[in-house]
Design a protein around this motif. Structure first.
Motif, PDB file in Angstrom:
ATOM      1  N   TRP A   1       3.197  -4.770  -9.043  1.00 46.77           N
ATOM      2  CA  TRP A   1       2.825  -3.847  -7.972  1.00 46.77           C
ATOM      3  C   TRP A   1       2.256  -4.616  -6.787  1.00 46.77           C
ATOM      4  CZ3 TRP A   1       4.248   1.002  -7.856  1.00 46.77           C
ATOM      5  CH2 TRP A   1       4.529   1.650  -9.059  1.00 46.77           C
ATOM      6  N   LEU A   2       2.785  -4.323  -5.601  1.00 48.15           N
ATOM      7  CA  LEU A   2       2.149  -4.801  -4.381  1.00 48.15           C
ATOM      8  C   LEU A   2       1.148  -3.744  -3.945  1.00 48.15           C
ATOM      9  CD1 LEU A   2       5.385  -6.084  -2.622  1.00 48.15           C
ATOM     10  CD2 LEU A   2       3.627  -7.456  -3.748  1.00 48.15           C
ATOM     11  N   SER A   3       1.535  -2.490  -4.101  1.00 56.80           N
ATOM     12  CA  SER A   3       0.609  -1.385  -3.860  1.00 56.80           C
ATOM     13  C   SER A   3       1.201  -0.096  -4.391  1.00 56.80           C
ATOM     14  CB  SER A   3       0.300  -1.242  -2.366  1.00 56.80           C
ATOM     15  OG  SER A   3       1.472  -0.869  -1.682  1.00 56.80           O
ATOM     16  N   ARG A   4       0.309   0.829  -4.685  1.00 56.40           N
ATOM     17  CA  ARG A   4       0.724   2.161  -5.160  1.00 56.40           C
ATOM     18  C   ARG A   4      -0.311   3.105  -4.578  1.00 56.40           C
ATOM     19  NH1 ARG A   4       0.977   3.166 -11.583  1.00 56.40           N
ATOM     20  NH2 ARG A   4      -1.009   2.131 -11.356  1.00 56.40           N
ATOM     21  N   SER A   5       0.086   3.915  -3.613  1.00 60.97           N
ATOM     22  CA  SER A   5      -0.941   4.644  -2.868  1.00 60.97           C
ATOM     23  C   SER A   5      -0.491   6.036  -2.453  1.00 60.97           C
ATOM     24  CB  SER A   5      -1.310   3.837  -1.622  1.00 60.97           C
ATOM     25  OG  SER A   5      -0.159   3.683  -0.817  1.00 60.97           O
ATOM     26  N   THR A   6      -1.445   6.794  -1.970  1.00 60.62           N
ATOM     27  CA  THR A   6      -1.208   8.130  -1.440  1.00 60.62           C
ATOM     28  C   THR A   6      -1.420   8.070   0.068  1.00 60.62           C
ATOM     29  OG1 THR A   6      -2.128   9.012  -3.455  1.00 60.62           O
ATOM     30  CG2 THR A   6      -1.978  10.542  -1.625  1.00 60.62           C
ATOM     31  N   GLY A   7      -0.626   8.802   0.824  1.00 62.35           N
ATOM     32  CA  GLY A   7      -0.821   8.809   2.269  1.00 62.35           C
ATOM     33  C   GLY A   7      -0.140  10.010   2.889  1.00 62.35           C
ATOM     34  N   ALA A   8      -0.026   9.967   4.207  1.00 59.75           N
ATOM     35  CA  ALA A   8       0.697  11.027   4.904  1.00 59.75           C
ATOM     36  C   ALA A   8       1.947  10.393   5.491  1.00 59.75           C
ATOM     37  CB  ALA A   8      -0.161  11.620   6.002  1.00 59.75           C
ATOM     38  N   VAL A   9       2.996  11.179   5.578  1.00 62.18           N
ATOM     39  CA  VAL A   9       4.270  10.680   6.065  1.00 62.18           C
ATOM     40  C   VAL A   9       4.118  10.112   7.495  1.00 62.18           C
ATOM     41  CG1 VAL A   9       5.142  12.842   7.088  1.00 62.18           C
ATOM     42  CG2 VAL A   9       6.712  11.359   5.865  1.00 62.18           C
ATOM     43  N   THR A  10       4.750   8.962   7.752  1.00 64.24           N
ATOM     44  CA  THR A  10       4.722   8.410   9.110  1.00 64.24           C
ATOM     45  C   THR A  10       5.772   9.133   9.947  1.00 64.24           C
ATOM     46  OG1 THR A  10       6.436   6.773   8.640  1.00 64.24           O
ATOM     47  CG2 THR A  10       4.158   6.090   8.216  1.00 64.24           C
ATOM     48  N   PRO A  11       5.699   9.046  11.267  1.00 63.83           N
ATOM     49  CA  PRO A  11       6.723   9.716  12.083  1.00 63.83           C
ATOM     50  C   PRO A  11       8.133   9.274  11.695  1.00 63.83           C
ATOM     51  CG  PRO A  11       4.911   8.979  13.457  1.00 63.83           C
ATOM     52  CD  PRO A  11       4.643   8.446  12.086  1.00 63.83           C
ATOM     53  N   GLU A  12       8.311   7.982  11.409  1.00 66.76           N
ATOM     54  CA  GLU A  12       9.642   7.482  11.046  1.00 66.76           C
ATOM     55  C   GLU A  12      10.111   8.083   9.724  1.00 66.76           C
ATOM     56  OE1 GLU A  12      10.106   3.380  10.058  1.00 66.76           O
ATOM     57  OE2 GLU A  12      12.286   3.710   9.967  1.00 66.76           O
ATOM     58  N   GLU A  13       9.210   8.074   8.718  1.00 65.54           N
ATOM     59  CA  GLU A  13       9.578   8.647   7.416  1.00 65.54           C
ATOM     60  C   GLU A  13       9.862  10.142   7.538  1.00 65.54           C
ATOM     61  OE1 GLU A  13       6.748   5.801   4.591  1.00 65.54           O
ATOM     62  OE2 GLU A  13       6.015   7.724   5.330  1.00 65.54           O
ATOM     63  N   SER A  14       9.097  10.788   8.385  1.00 67.22           N
ATOM     64  CA  SER A  14       9.273  12.227   8.546  1.00 67.22           C
ATOM     65  C   SER A  14      10.673  12.545   9.063  1.00 67.22           C
ATOM     66  CB  SER A  14       8.144  12.778   9.428  1.00 67.22           C
ATOM     67  OG  SER A  14       8.643  13.520  10.494  1.00 67.22           O
ATOM     68  N   MET A  15      11.164  11.708   9.980  1.00 68.04           N
ATOM     69  CA  MET A  15      12.540  11.873  10.468  1.00 68.04           C
ATOM     70  C   MET A  15      13.537  11.555   9.375  1.00 68.04           C
ATOM     71  SD  MET A  15      12.384  12.767  13.636  1.00 68.04           S
ATOM     72  CE  MET A  15      13.931  12.351  14.445  1.00 68.04           C
ATOM     73  N   THR A  16      13.319  10.411   8.677  1.00 64.98           N
ATOM     74  CA  THR A  16      14.277   9.963   7.668  1.00 64.98           C
ATOM     75  C   THR A  16      14.387  10.956   6.528  1.00 64.98           C
ATOM     76  OG1 THR A  16      13.499   7.772   8.189  1.00 64.98           O
ATOM     77  CG2 THR A  16      14.919   7.962   6.286  1.00 64.98           C
ATOM     78  N   LEU A  17      13.247  11.496   6.096  1.00 64.70           N
ATOM     79  CA  LEU A  17      13.243  12.375   4.927  1.00 64.70           C
ATOM     80  C   LEU A  17      13.320  13.853   5.303  1.00 64.70           C
ATOM     81  CD1 LEU A  17      10.552  10.567   2.724  1.00 64.70           C
ATOM     82  CD2 LEU A  17      12.969  10.783   2.212  1.00 64.70           C
TER      83      LEU A  17
END
Ligand code: 16G
Length: 242
Positions: free
Chosen positions: A106-122
């Motif tokens: 694992w480099l990281s495993r976390s919780t967050g809010a979608v970024t503007p880019e991810e929001s468009m992609t997904l």
């Protein structure tokens, strides 16, 4: 007897029995990477099956990337990882089907809010909670890929449920993708990436971006996988349009 006998008790079709015997031989390294398989005619004779059945068995394993055909030279155990580009499988499944042992750091495993880019992609509304899974992926202890995944929060109860396999966890929670879109691109590893992958600085890599979806069309993942250019071939079977 490098390839072990077919199982006389088995009711599976003969080509599948031969595939199983070959998979086992590859997994146990009785058949080594780059090793030539006996000619189809010899296999047919040895196992008392038709050449058509042998061919069908080998075709399936070539398509799965375990074997590779070289024009005029025959069929060989694939040395580089041959990954089917059009199969919705997971890294863990890909490695296990080759008799290799997957593991991740694992480099990281976390919780967050979608970024503007991810929001468009997904196609997710801004602010949607997401989980992020960043890992180095290994096969038999050798680094094979770097993977950065974003999964909408509604797919899993918490990021901690992903231990070794993301798709395993998604499947358990009824959220394994059934459809995906992919994009493949050549990249040069950054110095940090090259170090994690154990390859020289600026080595070539292949980036596959996968967007996975549930049956109802909701997004499940956006994953960027950076594969070692010196370790991977991507294969696909194409059929004519008619
Ligand atoms: C594969 C997928 C990736 C997926 C991962 C899950 C490609 C190009 N990408 O690497 O999208 O997130 O498998 O693997 O095949 P896991 O279930 O072993 O964690």
């Amino acid at each position: 007897d490098i390839i072990g006998p077919l199982d006389e008790q088995s009711r599976a079709p003969l080509y599948q029995q031969l595939q199983r015997a070959l998979r086992d031989a590859i997994a146990d390294k009785r058949l080594a990477p780059d090793e030539a398989l006996p000619p189809e005619r010899d296999l047919a004779e040895e196992f008392q099956i038709s050449r058509i059945t042998v061919r069908k068995a080998l075709d399936g394993l070539v398509n799965d990337g375990l074997l590779t055909r070289r024009q005029g030279a025959g069929t060989f155990v694939a040395a580089r990882v041959e990954k089917n580009f059009s199969k919705l499988s997971s890294f863990s499944e890909d490695m296990i089907s080759r008799g290799r042992t997957p593991h991740s750091v694992w480099l990281s495993r976390s919780t967050g809010a979608v970024t503007p880019e991810e929001s468009m992609t997904l196609g997710l509304s801004p602010g949607t909670p997401v989980y992020r899974f960043n890992r180095i992926r290994f096969a038999d202890g050798a680094p094979m890929a770097l993977e950065y995944s974003t999964v909408p929060g509604f797919c899993l109860p918490s990021p901690e449920v992903v231990e070794s396999s993301l798709y395993g966890a998604l499947e358990k929670h009824g959220a394994r993708p059934v459809r995906a879109l992919q994009r493949l691109r050549a990249v040069l590893f950054t110095p940090e990436q090259a170090e994690m992958m154990g390859v020289p600085d600026k080595s070539a890599g292949l980036l596959i971006e996968r967007r996975g979806f549930l049956k109802d069309g909701r997004p499940v993942e956006f994953t960027q996988s950076y594969y070692r250019g010196d370790a991977y071939d991507f294969v696909a079977e194409l059929n004519s349009l008619t």
